[in-house]
Motif scaffolding. Sequence first.
Motif, PDB file in Angstrom:
ATOM      1  N   ARG A 101      19.089 -16.221   2.242  1.00  0.00           N
ATOM      2  CA  ARG A 101      19.525 -17.447   2.140  1.00  0.00           C
ATOM      3  C   ARG A 101      20.550 -18.076   3.333  1.00  0.00           C
ATOM      4  O   ARG A 101      20.652 -19.306   3.184  1.00  0.00           O
ATOM      5  CB  ARG A 101      20.174 -17.820   0.703  1.00  0.00           C
ATOM      6  N   CYS A 102      21.095 -17.492   3.871  1.00  0.00           N
ATOM      7  CA  CYS A 102      21.631 -17.881   4.984  1.00  0.00           C
ATOM      8  C   CYS A 102      20.982 -17.713   6.089  1.00  0.00           C
ATOM      9  O   CYS A 102      20.249 -16.640   6.320  1.00  0.00           O
ATOM     10  CB  CYS A 102      22.924 -16.947   5.572  1.00  0.00           C
ATOM     11  N   SER A 103      20.774 -18.769   7.041  1.00  0.00           N
ATOM     12  CA  SER A 103      19.761 -18.992   7.917  1.00  0.00           C
ATOM     13  C   SER A 103      20.124 -18.050   9.283  1.00  0.00           C
ATOM     14  O   SER A 103      19.247 -17.638   9.926  1.00  0.00           O
ATOM     15  CB  SER A 103      19.662 -20.446   8.624  1.00  0.00           C
ATOM     16  N   LYS A 104      21.311 -17.243   9.272  1.00  0.00           N
ATOM     17  CA  LYS A 104      21.454 -16.484  10.178  1.00  0.00           C
ATOM     18  C   LYS A 104      21.688 -15.014   9.673  1.00  0.00           C
ATOM     19  O   LYS A 104      22.328 -14.058  10.339  1.00  0.00           O
ATOM     20  CB  LYS A 104      22.548 -16.881  11.354  1.00  0.00           C
ATOM     21  N   LEU A 155      24.084 -13.943   8.028  1.00  0.00           N
ATOM     22  CA  LEU A 155      25.359 -13.347   8.132  1.00  0.00           C
ATOM     23  C   LEU A 155      25.937 -12.863   6.845  1.00  0.00           C
ATOM     24  O   LEU A 155      25.788 -13.109   5.860  1.00  0.00           O
ATOM     25  CB  LEU A 155      26.241 -14.800   8.610  1.00  0.00           C
ATOM     26  N   PRO A 166      30.561 -17.400   6.452  1.00  0.00           N
ATOM     27  CA  PRO A 166      29.754 -18.462   6.953  1.00  0.00           C
ATOM     28  C   PRO A 166      30.120 -18.665   8.295  1.00  0.00           C
ATOM     29  O   PRO A 166      31.241 -18.665   8.891  1.00  0.00           O
ATOM     30  CB  PRO A 166      30.415 -19.629   6.216  1.00  0.00           C
ATOM     31  N   CYS A 167      29.172 -19.237   9.089  1.00  0.00           N
ATOM     32  CA  CYS A 167      29.160 -19.505  10.495  1.00  0.00           C
ATOM     33  C   CYS A 167      30.251 -21.019  10.708  1.00  0.00           C
ATOM     34  O   CYS A 167      30.333 -21.540   9.526  1.00  0.00           O
ATOM     35  CB  CYS A 167      27.885 -19.891  11.197  1.00  0.00           C
ATOM     36  N   GLY A 172      28.968 -23.750  11.404  1.00  0.00           N
ATOM     37  CA  GLY A 172      28.245 -24.934  11.335  1.00  0.00           C
ATOM     38  C   GLY A 172      28.159 -25.375   9.850  1.00  0.00           C
ATOM     39  O   GLY A 172      27.449 -26.357   9.295  1.00  0.00           O
ATOM     40  N   SER A 173      28.780 -24.456   9.042  1.00  0.00           N
ATOM     41  CA  SER A 173      28.596 -24.873   7.616  1.00  0.00           C
ATOM     42  C   SER A 173      29.473 -26.180   7.166  1.00  0.00           C
ATOM     43  O   SER A 173      30.837 -26.293   7.483  1.00  0.00           O
ATOM     44  CB  SER A 173      29.138 -23.869   6.778  1.00  0.00           C
ATOM     45  N   LYS A 202      26.386 -27.677   3.137  1.00  0.00           N
ATOM     46  CA  LYS A 202      25.100 -27.553   3.749  1.00  0.00           C
ATOM     47  C   LYS A 202      24.928 -26.728   4.890  1.00  0.00           C
ATOM     48  O   LYS A 202      26.035 -26.645   5.614  1.00  0.00           O
ATOM     49  CB  LYS A 202      24.730 -28.909   4.024  1.00  0.00           C
ATOM     50  N   CYS A 203      23.769 -26.138   5.025  1.00  0.00           N
ATOM     51  CA  CYS A 203      23.405 -25.294   6.282  1.00  0.00           C
ATOM     52  C   CYS A 203      23.333 -26.344   7.554  1.00  0.00           C
ATOM     53  O   CYS A 203      22.845 -27.213   7.354  1.00  0.00           O
ATOM     54  CB  CYS A 203      22.526 -24.574   6.125  1.00  0.00           C
ATOM     55  N   GLU A 204      23.813 -25.781   8.613  1.00  0.00           N
ATOM     56  CA  GLU A 204      23.701 -26.396   9.882  1.00  0.00           C
ATOM     57  C   GLU A 204      22.143 -26.655  10.111  1.00  0.00           C
ATOM     58  O   GLU A 204      21.787 -27.438  10.978  1.00  0.00           O
ATOM     59  CB  GLU A 204      24.411 -25.674  10.961  1.00  0.00           C
ATOM     60  N   CYS A 223      24.245 -24.240   2.092  1.00  0.00           N
ATOM     61  CA  CYS A 223      24.937 -23.204   2.855  1.00  0.00           C
ATOM     62  C   CYS A 223      25.087 -21.955   1.789  1.00  0.00           C
ATOM     63  O   CYS A 223      25.686 -22.134   0.932  1.00  0.00           O
ATOM     64  CB  CYS A 223      26.141 -23.528   3.406  1.00  0.00           C
ATOM     65  N   ALA A 224      24.437 -20.956   2.097  1.00  0.00           N
ATOM     66  CA  ALA A 224      24.515 -19.698   1.365  1.00  0.00           C
ATOM     67  C   ALA A 224      25.932 -19.202   1.027  1.00  0.00           C
ATOM     68  O   ALA A 224      26.412 -18.827   0.020  1.00  0.00           O
ATOM     69  CB  ALA A 224      23.634 -18.532   1.713  1.00  0.00           C
ATOM     70  N   TRP A 225      26.628 -19.347   2.046  1.00  0.00           N
ATOM     71  CA  TRP A 225      28.022 -18.701   2.100  1.00  0.00           C
ATOM     72  C   TRP A 225      28.762 -19.769   1.270  1.00  0.00           C
ATOM     73  O   TRP A 225      29.937 -19.321   0.576  1.00  0.00           O
ATOM     74  CB  TRP A 225      28.515 -18.603   3.519  1.00  0.00           C
TER      75      TRP A 225
HETATM   76  S1  SF4 Z   1      25.674 -23.113   7.400  1.00  0.00           S
HETATM   77 FE1  SF4 Z   1      25.798 -21.653   5.937  1.00  0.00          FE
HETATM   78  S2  SF4 Z   1      23.809 -20.735   5.412  1.00  0.00           S
HETATM   79 FE2  SF4 Z   1      23.867 -22.189   7.384  1.00  0.00          FE
HETATM   80  S3  SF4 Z   1      23.844 -20.330   8.955  1.00  0.00           S
HETATM   81 FE3  SF4 Z   1      25.806 -21.149   8.819  1.00  0.00          FE
HETATM   82  S4  SF4 Z   1      26.557 -19.705   7.134  1.00  0.00           S
HETATM   83 FE4  SF4 Z   1      24.398 -19.295   7.211  1.00  0.00          FE
END
Ligand code: SF4
Lengths: 307, 222
Positions: free
Chosen positions: B151-154, B156, B160-161, B163-164, B168-170, B177-179
């Motif tokens: 569920r995290c696009s990367k 991780l 979280p990256c 971009g969260s 919401k996910c970037e 955003c899964a995180w």
């Molecule tokens: S925004 Fe959240 S779900 Fe999206 S890539 Fe970053 S950590 Fe993963």
Amino acid sequence: MNTETPSKLQQVLSNGQFAVTAECGPPRGADPEVVRKKAGLLKGCVDAVNVTDNQTAIVRMSSIAASTHLLQAGLEPVMQMVVRDRNRIALQSDIMGAWSLGIKNILCLSGDHQSFGSQPDALNVFDIDSMNLVRMVKDMRDEGRDMSGFELKGPPRMFIGAAANPFADPFEYRVIRLAKKIDAGADFIQTQCVYNMDRFKEWMRLAAEEGLTEKVHILAGVTPLKSVPMAKFMANKVAGMDVPDSLIKRMAGVPKEKAVEEGMKICLETIAELQEIKGIHGVHIMAIGWEEKVSEIVQGAGLASRP
Amino acid sequence: MIVGEQKPIAEIKEIVAPYDKLLVLGCGTCVKTCFAGGDDEVAVLSSALRLAFKKDGKKIEIEELTIERQCENEFIQEAAPAIARNDAVLSLACGAGVQDIARLFVKTPVLPGVNTTFIGIQEKTGVFTEECSGCGNCELAVFGGICPITRCSKKLLNGPCGGSQNGKCEVNPDIDCAWQLIIERLGMLGQLDNLKKYIPPKNWSTSNSGGPRKLVREDHII
Ligand code: SF4
């Protein structure tokens, strides 16, 4: 506090000098002249130059190659490396290769998702995450071993950087993440561009409270605003960027032809304020595609005499 | 469940066009639940195909059948006579069903009528979300029951990256955003300390990355 490496950037930071780094985006093409030209604009005014790794998921000359061109031009590169495009095998191999070419700094990143780039059909990798990458580079350096535990002949000994974004959510987690990156092996941190000074200071306060600012060199990111549309774009379209309305209003408050000047003013004020924050050991000037502005910023900020 | 989505009719029409007698074979389990390949979809798709071919002046005989599951021999055998009377099968099952039919009826072309999309849930009626990547080594215990690998696009594992934003996910403002979810859930469970743990690189050898997988249950082999 950190393992000693031959990095000049590390030397500057360890000596307690306020460091200045800039950024160089490799070209969408194979012509080394483009990199050399940018090198010419940055030479003498910064301690090191980050070389982006297919930033925004747009295919460009590799960061290793562009870093090598910078080296040859007499600059010290910080090779950026993302985990989006390479699995652990390729990462380790490229890090050893980069070291063999004389590259002494690395910035470990996750990387922008390929859906933002020019080839959204691509398969991404994300075999390990940026935290794992930091640890991997550290283990190679400090233990002299690759991820399998194999003892390397002539391990790479890089000065290890990681990114931090105090403006992303959830805010409370951002300091925990910084602590994890330091534990994993980050020697220095470069932050997302600082526009929201209040939030940045709060993050720094929390980091200092946890004793983190004693353990790592933090370089705060700055990017000069060029125009109102650019400020709005950064505010609304760039993931994890926080440009307060007050700044956009300030930019809009001057005539169009004065916007660049106002953006510069804001940038210099930001740097001056950052210099006052305990634990900030340098600035990272991200002026991609606007490299000629870097020396002006460095001069204006009174940071021109680089060692 | 396995979530799937019916292929566009134009694409289906093209792949079935070479055949004169076609069996449209539905599956009554996962793909029925997600409205992609159950008996209702078999009926609607068959009528649509008949109509489309009629318009083109092409004669095609279409037989309709739905079995409970296309991934279990016991149920597949129920379709054996119908498969035998037709030139080809258009399977509305997931990719596993298509391949099981193909494996058992080697001389019959088996064509996919559904795009198998993911292992997921029905969040609410008509909304399906991906939850599991089938990595072969479940780590949900550490992540508060929310899978960052899926569920995290990367993918991780350590937070979280950059971009969260606003939960919401970037990658897409429609994606949570899964995180953010993991952090909230760990908070509710009083397990925020999990966030401080360093999660080592994932061992992907149990995933599809280690090659196609096989599970042998000696205790059940007869
Ligand atoms: S925004 Fe959240 S779900 Fe999206 S890539 Fe970053 S950590 Fe993963």
